[in-house]
Every structure is written in structure tokens, then in C-alpha cells.
Design a protein around this motif. Structure first.
Motif, PDB file in Angstrom:
ATOM      1  N   HIS A  32       6.954   1.179   3.425  1.00  0.00           N
ATOM      2  CA  HIS A  32       7.125   0.139   2.412  1.00  0.00           C
ATOM      3  C   HIS A  32       5.780  -0.039   1.730  1.00  0.00           C
ATOM      4  CE1 HIS A  32      10.712  -1.790   4.715  1.00  0.00           C
ATOM      5  NE2 HIS A  32      10.993  -0.616   4.190  1.00  0.00           N
ATOM      6  N   PHE A  33       5.782   0.094   0.400  1.00  0.00           N
ATOM      7  CA  PHE A  33       4.558  -0.019  -0.383  1.00  0.00           C
ATOM      8  C   PHE A  33       4.613  -1.245  -1.268  1.00  0.00           C
ATOM      9  CE2 PHE A  33       4.821   4.836  -0.308  1.00  0.00           C
ATOM     10  CZ  PHE A  33       4.000   4.955   0.791  1.00  0.00           C
ATOM     11  N   ASP A  34       3.459  -1.821  -1.525  1.00  0.00           N
ATOM     12  CA  ASP A  34       3.335  -2.922  -2.466  1.00  0.00           C
ATOM     13  C   ASP A  34       3.464  -2.354  -3.887  1.00  0.00           C
ATOM     14  OD1 ASP A  34       1.399  -4.474  -4.396  1.00  0.00           O
ATOM     15  OD2 ASP A  34       1.940  -5.896  -2.809  1.00  0.00           O
ATOM     16  N   ARG A  35       4.421  -2.873  -4.658  1.00  0.00           N
ATOM     17  CA  ARG A  35       4.698  -2.346  -5.993  1.00  0.00           C
ATOM     18  C   ARG A  35       3.470  -2.427  -6.890  1.00  0.00           C
ATOM     19  NH1 ARG A  35       9.008  -4.671 -10.386  1.00  0.00           N
ATOM     20  NH2 ARG A  35       7.792  -6.547 -10.015  1.00  0.00           N
ATOM     21  N   ALA A  39       1.307   0.682  -8.817  1.00  0.00           N
ATOM     22  CA  ALA A  39       1.017   0.719 -10.248  1.00  0.00           C
ATOM     23  C   ALA A  39      -0.490   0.797 -10.500  1.00  0.00           C
ATOM     24  CB  ALA A  39       1.614  -0.502 -10.938  1.00  0.00           C
ATOM     25  N   GLU A  40      -1.265   0.007  -9.769  1.00  0.00           N
ATOM     26  CA  GLU A  40      -2.717   0.016  -9.946  1.00  0.00           C
ATOM     27  C   GLU A  40      -3.329   1.345  -9.500  1.00  0.00           C
ATOM     28  OE1 GLU A  40      -4.336  -3.391  -7.940  1.00  0.00           O
ATOM     29  OE2 GLU A  40      -3.304  -4.791  -9.269  1.00  0.00           O
ATOM     30  N   GLY A  41      -2.752   1.941  -8.458  1.00  0.00           N
ATOM     31  CA  GLY A  41      -3.264   3.203  -7.942  1.00  0.00           C
ATOM     32  C   GLY A  41      -3.145   4.360  -8.915  1.00  0.00           C
ATOM     33  N   LEU A  42      -2.285   4.226  -9.911  1.00  0.00           N
ATOM     34  CA  LEU A  42      -2.189   5.260 -10.938  1.00  0.00           C
ATOM     35  C   LEU A  42      -3.436   5.307 -11.814  1.00  0.00           C
ATOM     36  CD1 LEU A  42       1.527   4.689 -11.981  1.00  0.00           C
ATOM     37  CD2 LEU A  42       0.594   6.784 -10.966  1.00  0.00           C
ATOM     38  N   GLY A  47      -6.377  -0.259  -2.133  1.00  0.00           N
ATOM     39  CA  GLY A  47      -5.907  -0.251  -0.755  1.00  0.00           C
ATOM     40  C   GLY A  47      -7.035   0.000   0.226  1.00  0.00           C
ATOM     41  N   GLU A  48      -6.741  -0.334   1.456  1.00  0.00           N
ATOM     42  CA  GLU A  48      -7.663  -0.083   2.559  1.00  0.00           C
ATOM     43  C   GLU A  48      -6.837  -0.068   3.828  1.00  0.00           C
ATOM     44  OE1 GLU A  48      -9.481  -4.298   3.728  1.00  0.00           O
ATOM     45  OE2 GLU A  48     -10.076  -3.652   1.735  1.00  0.00           O
ATOM     46  N   GLY A  49      -7.373   0.505   4.845  1.00  0.00           N
ATOM     47  CA  GLY A  49      -6.640   0.542   6.107  1.00  0.00           C
ATOM     48  C   GLY A  49      -5.576   1.616   6.127  1.00  0.00           C
ATOM     49  N   ASP A  50      -4.332   1.220   6.402  1.00  0.00           N
ATOM     50  CA  ASP A  50      -3.247   2.174   6.609  1.00  0.00           C
ATOM     51  C   ASP A  50      -2.799   2.909   5.351  1.00  0.00           C
ATOM     52  OD1 ASP A  50      -3.261   1.378   9.229  1.00  0.00           O
ATOM     53  OD2 ASP A  50      -1.496   0.115   9.065  1.00  0.00           O
ATOM     54  N   ARG A  65      -2.455   9.965  -5.572  1.00  0.00           N
ATOM     55  CA  ARG A  65      -2.783  10.383  -4.208  1.00  0.00           C
ATOM     56  C   ARG A  65      -2.467   9.220  -3.292  1.00  0.00           C
ATOM     57  NH1 ARG A  65      -6.944   9.967  -0.448  1.00  0.00           N
ATOM     58  NH2 ARG A  65      -7.392  11.882   0.706  1.00  0.00           N
ATOM     59  N   ILE A  66      -1.636   9.462  -2.294  1.00  0.00           N
ATOM     60  CA  ILE A  66      -1.266   8.450  -1.311  1.00  0.00           C
ATOM     61  C   ILE A  66      -1.796   8.909   0.042  1.00  0.00           C
ATOM     62  CG2 ILE A  66       0.628   7.229  -0.165  1.00  0.00           C
ATOM     63  CD1 ILE A  66       2.384   7.888  -2.603  1.00  0.00           C
ATOM     64  N   ALA A  67      -2.684   8.116   0.617  1.00  0.00           N
ATOM     65  CA  ALA A  67      -3.214   8.421   1.947  1.00  0.00           C
ATOM     66  C   ALA A  67      -2.605   7.432   2.932  1.00  0.00           C
ATOM     67  CB  ALA A  67      -4.733   8.328   1.958  1.00  0.00           C
ATOM     68  N   LEU A  68      -1.973   7.965   3.965  1.00  0.00           N
ATOM     69  CA  LEU A  68      -1.313   7.152   4.987  1.00  0.00           C
ATOM     70  C   LEU A  68      -2.009   7.401   6.319  1.00  0.00           C
ATOM     71  CD1 LEU A  68       2.371   8.049   4.044  1.00  0.00           C
ATOM     72  CD2 LEU A  68       1.048   6.064   3.301  1.00  0.00           C
ATOM     73  N   ARG A  69      -2.356   6.327   6.987  1.00  0.00           N
ATOM     74  CA  ARG A  69      -3.025   6.443   8.281  1.00  0.00           C
ATOM     75  C   ARG A  69      -2.103   5.888   9.352  1.00  0.00           C
ATOM     76  NH1 ARG A  69      -8.390   4.613   7.597  1.00  0.00           N
ATOM     77  NH2 ARG A  69      -8.765   6.778   7.108  1.00  0.00           N
ATOM     78  N   GLY A  70      -1.794   6.713  10.322  1.00  0.00           N
ATOM     79  CA  GLY A  70      -0.953   6.285  11.433  1.00  0.00           C
ATOM     80  C   GLY A  70      -1.749   5.502  12.450  1.00  0.00           C
TER      81      GLY A  70
END
Length: 118
Positions: A32-35, A39-42, A47-50, A65-70
Motif C-alpha cells: 500500500h503506497f501513499d498516493r 505523485a511527488e516521486g515522479l 520517502g524514507e525507511g521501507d 524508481r520504487i525502492a522497497l525494504r523488507g
């Protein structure tokens, strides 16, 4: 490795964009991403953390670019994904047709009533 992603939006939960990442018919992960962050990431890193988003340019195409941290305990928990910016922009425009930017509303009293009724 190419991966299919299915993004969805529900006006009942106006701050959230749901993403399912698939390998054929198999769902590998749900996020689940914050909408607003999407939009801002474009346009700039957020973001920070996960979860972090940042603009990326590759082979003449704009991407997000979407970076996901488990969880830290998982050794294979980090993933970097790239989403075509044009497709994501079109999707976000459709979400804003449902709930405009700044028009989000979450009925906290209703949410608490549902939670306490359980």
C-alpha cells in the motif's frame, strides 16, 4: 526481470494506492503506497525507511524508481522496481477524477466505531 504490477485505488480509502506484484497469475507481494508520495516521486525523491520513490531516466523513457525494504531479519527483503512514468501518471489522473488532490477525507469516527464493534 520484468514484473507485472497491478495498481488499484478505492475512493473509500482516498490516501492509498494498492499495488499487487505478479509473476503470471501468482501474486508475489501486496504493498500500500501513499498516493501523494507516488505523485511527488515522479518529480523528486521522497520517502524514507521501507519505501522510497524517485524519478529515473532510462533508455529515453521517464520512470519512477520504487525502492522497497523488507524486514531487517529477511536477507532477501530489499527490492528496486521501475514503473513507466507515463502509465503511472495516467493512473494517478484517474484517481484524482475519483478524489481530487486535497479533497481526501477519512471519517475517523466511523473507523473507530467499526474497530470498537469487533
Amino acid at each position: 526481470m520484468p514484473l507485472l504490477a497491478r495498481f488499484s485505488y478505492d475512493g473509500e480509502d482516498p490516501y492509498v494506492v494498492q499495488a499487487a506484484f505478479l509473476d503470471g497469475p501468482t501474486v508475489l507481494a501486496h504493498w500500500h503506497f501513499d498516493r501523494q508520495m507516488l505523485a511527488e516521486g515522479l518529480h523528486s525523491p521522497v520517502g524514507e525507511g521501507d519505501v522510497t520513490f524517485s524519478p529515473h531516466r532510462a533508455a529515453g523513457a521517464d520512470e519512477l524508481r520504487i525502492a522497497l525494504r523488507g524486514p531487517a531479519a529477511e536477507t532477501q527483503g530489499d527490492t528496486v522496481l521501475f514503473v513507466e512514468a507515463r502509465a503511472l501518471t495516467g493512473f494517478l489522473e484517474q484517481t484524482y477524477a475519483i478524489t481530487g488532490a486535497g479533497e481526501e477525507f477519512l471519517d475517523v469516527d466511523k473507523l473507530l466505531d467499526e474497530f470498537l464493534a469487533r
